[in-house]
Design an enzyme around this catalytic site. Structure first.
Site, PDB file in Angstrom:
ATOM      1  N   HIS A 106       0.841  -1.191   0.000  1.00 10.64           N
ATOM      2  CA  HIS A 106       0.000   0.000   0.000  1.00 10.64           C
ATOM      3  C   HIS A 106       0.882   1.248   0.000  1.00 10.64           C
ATOM      4  O   HIS A 106       1.952   1.273   0.613  1.00 10.64           O
ATOM      5  CB  HIS A 106      -1.012  -0.006   1.149  1.00 10.64           C
ATOM      6  CG  HIS A 106      -0.441  -0.035   2.535  1.00 10.64           C
ATOM      7  ND1 HIS A 106       0.011   1.098   3.170  1.00 10.64           N
ATOM      8  CD2 HIS A 106      -0.266  -1.043   3.414  1.00 10.64           C
ATOM      9  CE1 HIS A 106       0.423   0.770   4.390  1.00 10.64           C
ATOM     10  NE2 HIS A 106       0.281  -0.521   4.565  1.00 10.64           N
ATOM     11  N   HIS A 136       2.809   3.080  12.753  1.00  9.87           N
ATOM     12  CA  HIS A 136       1.804   4.063  13.206  1.00  9.87           C
ATOM     13  C   HIS A 136       2.286   4.897  14.397  1.00  9.87           C
ATOM     14  O   HIS A 136       1.519   5.651  14.967  1.00  9.87           O
ATOM     15  CB  HIS A 136       0.462   3.394  13.575  1.00  9.87           C
ATOM     16  CG  HIS A 136      -0.142   2.619  12.443  1.00  9.87           C
ATOM     17  ND1 HIS A 136      -1.409   2.093  12.490  1.00  9.87           N
ATOM     18  CD2 HIS A 136       0.344   2.300  11.227  1.00  9.87           C
ATOM     19  CE1 HIS A 136      -1.667   1.464  11.348  1.00  9.87           C
ATOM     20  NE2 HIS A 136      -0.609   1.572  10.577  1.00  9.87           N
ATOM     21  N   GLU A 170       4.274  -5.770   4.175  1.00  6.67           N
ATOM     22  CA  GLU A 170       4.072  -5.158   5.499  1.00  6.67           C
ATOM     23  C   GLU A 170       5.268  -5.489   6.397  1.00  6.67           C
ATOM     24  O   GLU A 170       5.892  -6.532   6.234  1.00  6.67           O
ATOM     25  CB  GLU A 170       2.796  -5.715   6.154  1.00  6.67           C
ATOM     26  CG  GLU A 170       1.518  -5.401   5.417  1.00  6.67           C
ATOM     27  CD  GLU A 170       1.007  -3.984   5.673  1.00  6.67           C
ATOM     28  OE1 GLU A 170       1.685  -3.211   6.383  1.00  6.67           O
ATOM     29  OE2 GLU A 170      -0.066  -3.650   5.140  1.00  6.67           O
ATOM     30  N   GLU A 174      -5.273   1.658   2.329  1.00  7.41           N
ATOM     31  CA  GLU A 174      -5.213   0.462   3.191  1.00  7.41           C
ATOM     32  C   GLU A 174      -5.390   0.817   4.650  1.00  7.41           C
ATOM     33  O   GLU A 174      -5.877   0.006   5.436  1.00  7.41           O
ATOM     34  CB  GLU A 174      -3.870  -0.259   2.994  1.00  7.41           C
ATOM     35  CG  GLU A 174      -3.783  -1.626   3.663  1.00  7.41           C
ATOM     36  CD  GLU A 174      -3.351  -1.606   5.122  1.00  7.41           C
ATOM     37  OE1 GLU A 174      -3.559  -2.608   5.816  1.00  7.41           O
ATOM     38  OE2 GLU A 174      -2.803  -0.582   5.586  1.00  7.41           O
ATOM     39  N   GLU A 175      -4.974   2.040   5.027  1.00  6.09           N
ATOM     40  CA  GLU A 175      -4.919   2.383   6.455  1.00  6.09           C
ATOM     41  C   GLU A 175      -6.247   2.889   7.013  1.00  6.09           C
ATOM     42  O   GLU A 175      -6.308   3.328   8.149  1.00  6.09           O
ATOM     43  CB  GLU A 175      -3.828   3.439   6.698  1.00  6.09           C
ATOM     44  CG  GLU A 175      -2.407   2.969   6.395  1.00  6.09           C
ATOM     45  CD  GLU A 175      -1.849   2.011   7.441  1.00  6.09           C
ATOM     46  OE1 GLU A 175      -2.620   1.562   8.313  1.00  6.09           O
ATOM     47  OE2 GLU A 175      -0.659   1.700   7.356  1.00  6.09           O
ATOM     48  N   ASP A 224      -0.324   4.289   0.908  1.00  9.46           N
ATOM     49  CA  ASP A 224      -0.780   5.296   1.875  1.00  9.46           C
ATOM     50  C   ASP A 224      -0.147   5.071   3.247  1.00  9.46           C
ATOM     51  O   ASP A 224       0.421   4.021   3.532  1.00  9.46           O
ATOM     52  CB  ASP A 224      -2.315   5.286   1.992  1.00  9.46           C
ATOM     53  CG  ASP A 224      -2.883   3.946   2.448  1.00  9.46           C
ATOM     54  OD1 ASP A 224      -2.369   2.898   2.039  1.00  9.46           O
ATOM     55  OD2 ASP A 224      -3.861   3.964   3.231  1.00  9.46           O
ATOM     56  N   ASP A 226       5.946   1.073   7.756  1.00  8.20           N
ATOM     57  CA  ASP A 226       4.596   0.678   7.299  1.00  8.20           C
ATOM     58  C   ASP A 226       4.124   1.608   6.196  1.00  8.20           C
ATOM     59  O   ASP A 226       3.446   2.575   6.463  1.00  8.20           O
ATOM     60  CB  ASP A 226       3.641   0.683   8.486  1.00  8.20           C
ATOM     61  CG  ASP A 226       2.271   0.133   8.132  1.00  8.20           C
ATOM     62  OD1 ASP A 226       2.129  -0.426   7.031  1.00  8.20           O
ATOM     63  OD2 ASP A 226       1.351   0.282   8.944  1.00  8.20           O
TER      64      ASP A 226
HETATM   65 ZN    ZN Z   1       0.635  -1.384   6.472  1.00  4.08          ZN
END
Ligand code: ZN
Length: 360
Positions: free
Chosen positions: A69, A330, A154, A125-126, A71, A95
Site C-alpha cells: 500500500h 503508526h 508489510e 489500506e490504512e 498510503d 509501514d
Molecule cells: Zn501497512
C-alpha cells in the site's frame, strides 16, 4: 523522478518524502507510475484510481504478486525522513514504504525472473476496509489478483508471516427481575449470573495449533461488560462481550459452536455480532514453499487480520514479508533499520532469480 534502480534505502527515503496520507495518494501514485513506465522493461502497466498495477507476461510456470500500500497514517511532524545511525525515521518508513521500495527496486532490476511478477501498489489500506482499493481491484480487474503466491510487504521483521487468525464476537446476556435493592430477595440479579460466564472464561485453556510450521495461539477473552440500572435497583439485564481469536483450522461456524460449547448449560442468551474468517498459511504449495526456503525457514504465524486474508479468500496463499518492526508502525517515532531493507531485497532477489540461468 524516483530512482528505482538505485539503493532501495534511498528509494525508501524518497517515497517517505512524498506525503501520502490515505485518500491523498495521487502524487505518489503519479511518481510510482512514471518511474515504472520509464525504468522497467517487459511490464504491462495499468493505472486505476490511485493504484498502480504492473505485470510481466512471460508465460512462466508460476506467478508472484508483490503488493504494497502507498498510503500512510496521518503524518505526525515526522516527514521528511531523517537518517540517524543505522535507522531511517519518518512516517511510513516501516509501514510500508520500505516494503514498497524493495518491490519497486526488484521490478526494475530482476531482468530474468523465475516467476512472472505482478506488482500491486495500492491506496487506502490504512482506513476502513470498504475503502481499501484491493477490494475494488478484486471487483473490477480480478485477473490482476490471480497468482500462485502473494507477498505483502508489510513490516514483519524479516520473518515470513503466514496465514492469520480468525475473529468472532458474541454478546452474552443474562436476564433477571428488577427490584428495590433494599428488598433484594424480591429480585433476580442479572449481573450475578455473569459470574458463571467469567468463571468459564478465566478457567478456559486456549489451544496452540501448529499448521505448516506456524504456531497459532488462540484466545477467548471478555472485552466489555454492560449492566446496571441505578444504585438502588437489582438489575434485570447484564451482558458481557466475548472476543474469540481462533486458529485458521476452524471455520467461523466451528468457532461459534466452540464458544457456545464453552458456555453450555449457563442461564444466558448468546448472540454472535461479527466474525471474520482466518486464513490458512498454505505454505506447502510449491511457489510458497520456495519462498520459505529463500527466507531460510524463518516463518511465524500472523495474529492480526490483514490483507493476507483477502488473498487467501481468493485461493492465493499469501504472506507478509517486509523490512521493519511491526510494533513501530503508526508511531510518531516510526523508523526502520536500513540493514533490514537490504536484507529483504537480497532475500527476495534470491527467490525471484532462477537457480541456474535459463538458456536464451
Ligand atoms: Zn501497512
Amino acid at each position: 523522478m524516483l530512482d528505482l534502480r538505485g539503493d532501495p534505502i534511498e528509494l525508501t527515503a524518497a517515497l517517505v518524502d512524498i506525503p501520502s496520507e490515505s485518500r491523498d495518494e495521487a502524487r505518489i501514485a503519479d511518481e510510482v507510475e512514471a518511474a515504472l513506465r520509464e525504468q522497467t522493461t517487459g511490464f504491462e502497466i495499468v493505472r486505476t484510481g490511485n493504484t498502480v498495477l504492473a505485470r510481466t507476461n512471460r508465460g512462466l510456470p508460476s506467478r508472484v504478486i508483490l503488493a504494497g500500500h502507498l498510503d500512510t497514517v496521518p503524518i505526525a511532524d515526522n516527514v521528511p525522513s531523517r537518517r540517524v545511525d543505522g535507522e531511517l525515521h519518518g512516517c511510513g518508513t516501516s509501514d510500508m514504504k520500505s516494503g514498497d521500495a524493495v518491490f519497486l527496486h526488484l521490478a526494475a532490476t530482476v531482468d530474468d525472473p523465475a516467476h512472472d511478477i505482478t506488482l500491486v501498489m495500492y491506496d487506502c489500506e490504512e482506513i476502513e476496509a470498504s475503502a481499501n482499493s484491493l477490494g475494488r481491484i478484486e471487483r473490477e480487474l480480478p485477473d490482476w489478483l490471480h497468482a500462485d503466491v502473494a507477498i505483502l510487504g508489510e513490516p514483519s521483521g524479516g520473518y515470513i508471516e503466514a496465514g492469520c487468525q480468525g475473529t468472532l464476537r458474541v454478546v452474552v446476556t443474562a436476564g433477571g427481575t428488577r427490584a428495590h435493592s433494599a428488598r433484594s430477595w424480591l429480585g433476580d440479579n442479572a449481573i450475578h449470573k455473569l459470574g458463571a460466564v467469567l468463571d468459564r472464561l478465566s478457567k478456559y485453556q486456549a489451544r496452540s495449533v501448529d499448521i505448516d510450521g506456524c504456531v497459532y495461539r488462540e484466545g477467548l477473552s471478555a472485552v466489555r461488560i454492560d449492566g446496571g440500572v441505578a444504585g438502588n435497583v437489582i438489575p434485570d439485564a447484564a451482558s458481557v462481550t466475548i472476543n474469540f481469536r481462533f486458529a485458521p483450522d476452524r471455520s467461523i461456524e466451528q468457532a461459534g459452536q466452540h464458544v457456545r460449547d464453552v458456555l453450555d448449560g449457563l442461564d444466558v442468551q448468546i448472540e454472535q455480532t461479527d466474525a471474520a474468517s482466518g486464513a490458512l498459511p498454505g505454505l506447502t504449495k510449491p511457489a510458497a514453499a520456495a519462498l520459505v526456503e529463500a527466507a531460510g525457514g524463518q516463518v511465524r504465524a500472523k495474529y492480526g487480520w490483514t490483507d493476507v486474508a483477502r488473498f487467501a479468500a481468493l485461493g492465493v496463499p499469501a504472506v507478509n514479508f517486509g523490512p521493519g518492526d511491526p510494533n513501530l508502525a503508526h508511531r510518531v517515532d516510526e523508523r526502520v533499520e536500513v540493514g533490514q531493507i537490504t536484507a529483504a531485497t537480497e532475500m527476495l532477489r534470491r527467490y525471484l532469480t532462477p537457480l541456474t540461468p535459463r538458456l536464451a
